[in-house]
Scaffold this active site. Sequence first.
Site, short mmCIF file in Angstrom:
data_model
loop_
_atom_site.label_atom_id
_atom_site.label_comp_id
_atom_site.label_asym_id
_atom_site.label_seq_id
_atom_site.Cartn_x
_atom_site.Cartn_y
_atom_site.Cartn_z
N LYS A 172 0.81 -1.29 0.06
CA LYS A 172 -0.04 -0.02 0.24
C LYS A 172 0.94 1.29 0.09
O LYS A 172 0.04 2.24 -0.31
CB LYS A 172 -1.06 -0.06 1.18
CG LYS A 172 -1.96 -1.11 1.24
CD LYS A 172 -2.74 -1.25 -0.06
CE LYS A 172 -3.83 -0.22 -0.28
NZ LYS A 172 -4.88 -0.55 -1.05
N SER A 175 -2.87 -12.26 3.48
CA SER A 175 -3.72 -12.40 1.92
C SER A 175 -2.41 -12.68 1.07
O SER A 175 -2.50 -13.25 0.05
CB SER A 175 -3.98 -10.83 1.70
OG SER A 175 -2.74 -9.81 1.89
C1 LIG Z 1 -2.63 -7.06 3.66
C2 LIG Z 1 -3.55 -6.60 2.26
N1 LIG Z 1 -3.60 -7.56 1.53
C3 LIG Z 1 -4.40 -7.16 0.16
C4 LIG Z 1 -4.95 -5.67 0.16
C5 LIG Z 1 -5.52 -5.34 -0.97
O1 LIG Z 1 -5.05 -4.47 -1.94
P1 LIG Z 1 -5.69 -3.66 -2.88
O2 LIG Z 1 -6.43 -2.56 -1.76
O3 LIG Z 1 -4.75 -3.02 -3.77
O4 LIG Z 1 -6.77 -4.26 -3.51
C6 LIG Z 1 -4.55 -4.87 1.11
C7 LIG Z 1 -5.09 -3.41 1.06
O5 LIG Z 1 -5.13 -2.73 1.93
C8 LIG Z 1 -3.74 -5.22 2.24
O6 LIG Z 1 -3.47 -4.48 3.43
#
Ligand SMILES: Cc1ncc(COP(=O)(O)O)c(C=O)c1O
Length: 329
Positions: free
Chosen positions: A67, A284
């Site tokens: 991010k 994630s």
């Molecule tokens: C740990 C994590 N994984 C995935 C995402 C998803 O990314 P995006 O907001 O670009 O879809 C985020 C977004 O904040 C995140 O903090």
Amino acid sequence: MVQGSTKSIAAFPAHQAPGREMVRAGQSLLDRIGNTPLLRFDRLTAPLPGVTLLGKAEWYNPGGSVKDRAAANIVAEGRRNGKFTPGKILLDATSGNTGIAYAMLGAAEGFPVTLCMPTNVSVERKKILQAYGANILYTDPGEGSDGAIRMARELAAKHPDLYFYADQYSNDANWQAHYHGTANEIWQQTEGRITHFVAMLGTSGTFMGTTRRLKELNPAIRCISLQPDSSFHGIEGAKHMASAIVPKIYDPTLADENLEIATEDAYEMARRMGRDCGLLLGISAAAGVFAGLKVAEQFQLRKEQQAVIVTILCDSGDKYLSERFWTEG
Ligand SMILES: Cc1ncc(COP(=O)(O)O)c(C=O)c1O
């Protein structure tokens, strides 16, 4: 002993000290955002001949997550288009990582940051935000990131002169950071050999921007978006689109395929990556590896020639160490 420090001071006696001209050495924080390494997972793909699985290690960004890219571009674009004028407070809703990125940039560049977030984000994230000096407004955990979005919208509408509402869910500068950065890096790092791109959806900025650019570079690249399989999930940063406020920047027609991921599968992969590969991944990120392997298995069934599957490892496991799942499996 203070000997070391005495020695280092003595290493520059006055008569040899550098001149008064501007020192150009070193990098700024902003220079360290992007150009993250692409890691190979050959041990995981050993039973799958012809498959290469790669993960973009986004914790190498200075704020520790993917991010940083979006936040830095949102701030830069806000400055460029005159919406983020000096004196305004940057305001946004964030489940954590974007907040950390804003707070880091605010501390480095000297602007105040106010963040709306559910009380149940991890302890580590709250402590990091406090350390950067951000102002946090907590929302009902039962409302998830949507409750935080609603609060930020209300505040922004009530006090338009006080706040620059960064609005990562609607701000094109979010996905454009990945269109100009992440996608081109992946293309160069794989020497144009990427065949599949797999990424979790949160605001969707990472998937939208990277996919748009990769498809321009080679329309045959298969782009697979990931979502949690239910509204009650433990994949921090991810959004279950069917039950959430859908981000304005999200275009569901862009993905060739969408896979739903169970939290337990992401947890299991996080444990496996720690124990078998020596990598502590965020949840994630582990979901991305899990999905990458799923895609690899499908590919095997189709008996194609070569697959180069790239996923985004949004952050490392550091911020999740207080969660119980690490030792439960
Ligand atoms: C740990 C994590 N994984 C995935 C995402 C998803 O990314 P995006 O907001 O670009 O879809 C985020 C977004 O904040 C995140 O903090």
